[in-house]
Motif scaffolding. Structure first.
Motif, PDB file in Angstrom:
ATOM      1  N   HIS A  31       0.853  -1.179   0.000  1.00 49.27           N
ATOM      2  CA  HIS A  31       0.000   0.000   0.000  1.00 49.27           C
ATOM      3  C   HIS A  31       0.899   1.243   0.000  1.00 49.27           C
ATOM      4  O   HIS A  31       1.806   1.368   0.828  1.00 49.27           O
ATOM      5  CB  HIS A  31      -0.906   0.003   1.235  1.00 49.27           C
ATOM      6  CG  HIS A  31      -1.838  -1.174   1.285  1.00 49.27           C
ATOM      7  ND1 HIS A  31      -3.134  -1.116   0.837  1.00 49.27           N
ATOM      8  CD2 HIS A  31      -1.649  -2.442   1.715  1.00 49.27           C
ATOM      9  CE1 HIS A  31      -3.705  -2.301   0.991  1.00 49.27           C
ATOM     10  NE2 HIS A  31      -2.820  -3.122   1.532  1.00 49.27           N
ATOM     11  N   GLN A  84       1.195   5.644  -1.729  1.00 51.47           N
ATOM     12  CA  GLN A  84       0.455   6.799  -2.242  1.00 51.47           C
ATOM     13  C   GLN A  84       1.140   7.375  -3.474  1.00 51.47           C
ATOM     14  O   GLN A  84       2.370   7.325  -3.603  1.00 51.47           O
ATOM     15  CB  GLN A  84       0.334   7.882  -1.168  1.00 51.47           C
ATOM     16  CG  GLN A  84      -0.570   7.482  -0.007  1.00 51.47           C
ATOM     17  CD  GLN A  84      -0.736   8.596   0.995  1.00 51.47           C
ATOM     18  OE1 GLN A  84       0.211   9.294   1.341  1.00 51.47           O
ATOM     19  NE2 GLN A  84      -1.970   8.779   1.461  1.00 51.47           N
ATOM     20  N   ASP A  95      -4.376   6.879  -2.720  1.00 51.23           N
ATOM     21  CA  ASP A  95      -3.983   5.581  -2.164  1.00 51.23           C
ATOM     22  C   ASP A  95      -4.012   4.531  -3.260  1.00 51.23           C
ATOM     23  O   ASP A  95      -4.984   4.410  -4.014  1.00 51.23           O
ATOM     24  CB  ASP A  95      -4.931   5.176  -1.036  1.00 51.23           C
ATOM     25  CG  ASP A  95      -4.779   6.079   0.175  1.00 51.23           C
ATOM     26  OD1 ASP A  95      -3.643   6.519   0.450  1.00 51.23           O
ATOM     27  OD2 ASP A  95      -5.799   6.354   0.836  1.00 51.23           O
ATOM     28  N   GLU A 110      -2.686   0.291  -4.247  1.00 50.11           N
ATOM     29  CA  GLU A 110      -2.113  -0.966  -3.783  1.00 50.11           C
ATOM     30  C   GLU A 110      -1.758  -1.838  -4.980  1.00 50.11           C
ATOM     31  O   GLU A 110      -2.516  -1.964  -5.936  1.00 50.11           O
ATOM     32  CB  GLU A 110      -3.055  -1.702  -2.829  1.00 50.11           C
ATOM     33  CG  GLU A 110      -4.398  -2.113  -3.387  1.00 50.11           C
ATOM     34  CD  GLU A 110      -5.194  -2.931  -2.387  1.00 50.11           C
ATOM     35  OE1 GLU A 110      -4.953  -2.772  -1.178  1.00 50.11           O
ATOM     36  OE2 GLU A 110      -6.031  -3.733  -2.817  1.00 50.11           O
TER      37      GLU A 110
END
Length: 712
Positions: free
Chosen positions: A161, A163, A173, A175
């Motif tokens: 995860h 940014q 955000d 992932e």
């Protein structure tokens, strides 16, 4: 109604996701999944032609796919879909109802001219149909959806995860397996306006981190592989990179052999973008350590390729695959030699320390290691395996003392430092340490061999003691784990009971052991004092489970290059054979019998007899009385059967299965005449039961080695 499109450009499509270093052990799977996902999505949207082909690419820092002959716009296509019955689609005034409007909206045709809708059918069956030419999918929108869906479905074990800074200055955000830095999306020379992972697609990627750290700009999708190779020092194809490494390793090895496990080759391929092979050495003094230890530490910890001579003896030189190509590799070579030395020193230290204490002295310590909370510790398990091994040795008239000793110390190497560091060496180190301790040669071999076969196609133990212990160990596991309610279900088999069952089958069959399988299962069951274990581990269930594994194994067997058929295997295994070592002989005899002219008639008759006996099982006497036989045909059948019983019995006892089945040919004509002239279900219960007894006796003798009815 849509207007048909006729103009659509066909060109090569390139999509690349450039990231930080991806997980090496899963890179190949990630690359395949990425390529397949994009290709499948575009194909289902009608954007690919019959000649379209996908080429997948995967390096430590990129996943990509190149697809030929991709349309910019899929062809328009006709759509005819049933909407609603007329009675529901329109109200009494002929106006469209809410259900019809809702249906059209869901299909994207809310504004369609209702007069263009088709009415078909008569009376209650009359319905309303949508009949239009739909616009084909556009590449840009489809590629956007395909990329998003494919990235979401990649087989990533653990997401990161992080940014990403957006154009508007805000952080988003994201992932993914690893942070992504660039996305390339080209259709021919045209850059597609798509995005993913917070990044807008372009026509630029990055080259090799050290050899070509600049940006690479692609003029067209077709130049992807050539530009990366020529300008960026990147070999993008996983398979080509792997083949290059394999070939280079073999060349560098010279007259020596390279140990190249498939998993290691895949992992190393996933660690480099521009592979280079260099030769290194280690101090010859380390060769006093068992070579399996040295090989494993080089492969597992350092990703090195060990070398052996033609006889399989380890050399003190090894090969490395570097991500740096240079004319002056001295620093790389010396660095790797310096790194491997402490690893080999550790292995030597473990080996020397372990030898200070005999395996036999470690037996008591097995009591401190939990095996299973319902089955006790490893010492409890050792005693069970020991009792089973002694029982098997007794049945084979083998050396019970050797079997007992081997079972006693076989698991003690689990407590050694070397196996603690490298669990893959369990059994192997047991053999070395047992030999060092002066144990009998068969006992030492059994410490390693009792794990065999470890997988499908693996070799079997060479020694009798090793074979006995292998069967005992697998039986104990199978019965014990089954007894605590952990029998395999579906795809779940955490204790590998299927593999253990198959191993038992192979050992009994390929080693030609005259052991009674139900007796072996019962022997194992009796070693568990827990009543609930014995109750759950029912002998018939475990026997059936083993036979199911055997059934799958037999399908892969063949005689004279011809595999056995499902019918032949079912015919033999349906008789619940107690010994497995003669199964091939039974199947071979059955195949030879099946080639006889009388075989089909005898098989059909056998099936008919089976059906009769199943319907009247409770009324059949134990024996047939000759005094109650009246019709000449039943007398003749009885006499024919009695006349060949001695030959059948002798052939069965001597395992002459071909002769046994051929002897049944003499019954062909009497059986035919019996069913032509005799009414089995006679009104007279005494005559009826006697005839059933005759058929039961006949059925038993016909099916001594196989259920012939399965061939009908």
């Amino acid at each position: 109604m849509s207007t048909p499109n006729f103009l659509s450009q066909s060109d090569t499509l390139l999509i690349e996701v450039f990231t930080e270093e991806l997980p090496p052990k899963s890179l190949r799977r990630l690359g395949d999944a990425f390529s397949d996902g994009i290709f499948t999505s575009l194909k289902s949207a009608g954007l690919l032609g019959e000649s379209s082909a996908a080429t997948g690419y995967a390096t430590p820092r990129r996943l990509a796919v190149q697809i030929t002959n991709v349309l910019s716009q899929a062809p328009d296509y006709p759509v005819r879909e049933k909407l609603l019955p007329i009675s529901i689609a329109f109200d009494a005034d002929g106006k469209p109802t809410a259900p019809l409007i809702k249906k059209l909206s869901a299909l994207g045709y809310a504004d369609i001219d209702l007069s263009t809708l088709e009415k078909s059918g008569e009376g209650k069956n009359e319905a309303l149909y949508l009949n239009v030419i739909a616009t084909g999918a556009a590449l840009e929108q489809t590629a956007q959806a395909a990329l998003g869906q494919t990235l979401n479905k990649l087989p990533i074990a653990k997401m990161m995860h992080y940014q990403v800074l957006q154009k508007n200055g805000e952080l988003a955000d994201v992932e993914f397996a690893r942070p992504a830095h660039r996305i390339v999306a080209l259709h021919g020379k045209h850059t597609l306006n798509i995005s993913a992972l917070g990044i807008d697609a372009g026509n630029q990627t990055e080259g090799h981190r050290f050899l070509a750290p600049g940006v690479v700009t692609f003029a067209s999708a077709d130049q992807y592989e050539s530009d990366l190779s020529n300008k960026a020092k990147v070999m993008p194809s996983f398979n080509q990179r792997r083949e290059f490494i394999q070939s280079a390793l073999l060349k560098a090895a010279g007259d020596d052999l390279v140990l190249m496990p498939e998993s290691l080759l895949d992992e190393v391929t996933a660690l480099v973008e521009w592979p280079a092979i260099y030769e290194c050495h280690f101090d010859p003094e380390f060769l006093e350590v068992p070579q399996e230890c040295l090989i494993l530490t080089m492969q597992t910890n350092q990703k090195y390729f060990a070398l052996t001579d033609q006889q399989g003896k380890l050399r003190n030189r090894f090969l490395i695959v570097s991500n740096i190509e240079t004319d002056k590799p001295e620093a790389i070579i010396s660095g790797n030699e310096r790194v491997v030395r402490p690893r080999l020193s550790d292995a030597r230290f473990f080996f020397q320390q372990d030898q200070k204490r005999p395996l036999a002295s470690r037996v008591v310590d097995l009591g401190k290691v939990v095996y299973h909370n319902q089955l006790g510790n490893q010492l409890d398990r050792t005693k069970r395996v020991q009792a089973i091994a002694v029982g098997i040795a007794k049945a084979l008239s083998a050396d019970e003392t050797l079997a007992s000793r081997a079972a006693e110390i076989a698991k003690t190497d689990l407590l050694t430092d070397m196996v603690g560091e490298f669990p893959e060496l369990q059994g192997i180190m047991g053999r070395y340490y047992a030999t060092h301790d002066g144990e009998n040669a068969e006992v030492a071999s059994a410490c390693s061999e009792h794990y065999m076969p470890r997988f499908a196609g693996d070799t079997l133990p060479q020694t009798q003691t090793g074979t006995i212990l292998a069967i005992a160990d697998k039986l104990e596991t199978l019965v014990g784990i089954w007894g605590v309610g952990l029998a395999p279900t579906g795809d779940k088999d955490p204790y590998a009971l299927r593999r253990h069952a198959l191993g038992i089958c192979r050992l009994l069959l390929e080693k030609n052991l005259s052991l009674n399988l139900p007796n072996l299962i019962e022997l194992a069951r009796q070693q568990f004092p827990q009543k609930d274990v014995q109750e759950k581990a029912k002998a018939e269930d475990i026997y059936g489970f083993i036979i199911d594994r055997l059934r799958a194994y037999m399908r892969d067997q063949a005689v004279a290059g011809k595999p056995f058929t499902t019918e032949e295997i079912d015919a033999v295994l349906s008789q619940s054979p107690t010994q497995l070592n003669d199964l091939i002989d039974r199947l071979t005899a059955l195949r030879e019998f099946n080639a006889l002219a009388e075989a089909a008639q005898l098989a059909a008759a056998n099936k008919r007899i089976s059906n009769i006996l199943k319907k009247n099982a409770s009324a059949i006497p134990a024996t047939c009385s000759g005094k109650l036989l009246q019709v000449p045909a039943e007398i003749a059948l009885h006499q024919a059967l009695e006349s060949i019983i001695p030959a059948l019995t002798s052939a069965y006892e001597q395992r002459q299965f071909v002769d046994l089945l051929k002897a049944l040919v003499a019954l062909s004509a009497p059986i035919d005449q019996f069913f032509a002239d005799v009414m089995v279900m006679d009104p007279n219960p005494e005559l009826r039961d006697n005839r059933l007894a005759l058929l039961q006796q006949l059925h038993q003798k016909m099916n001594l080695i196989a259920d012939l009815g399965k061939l009908a």
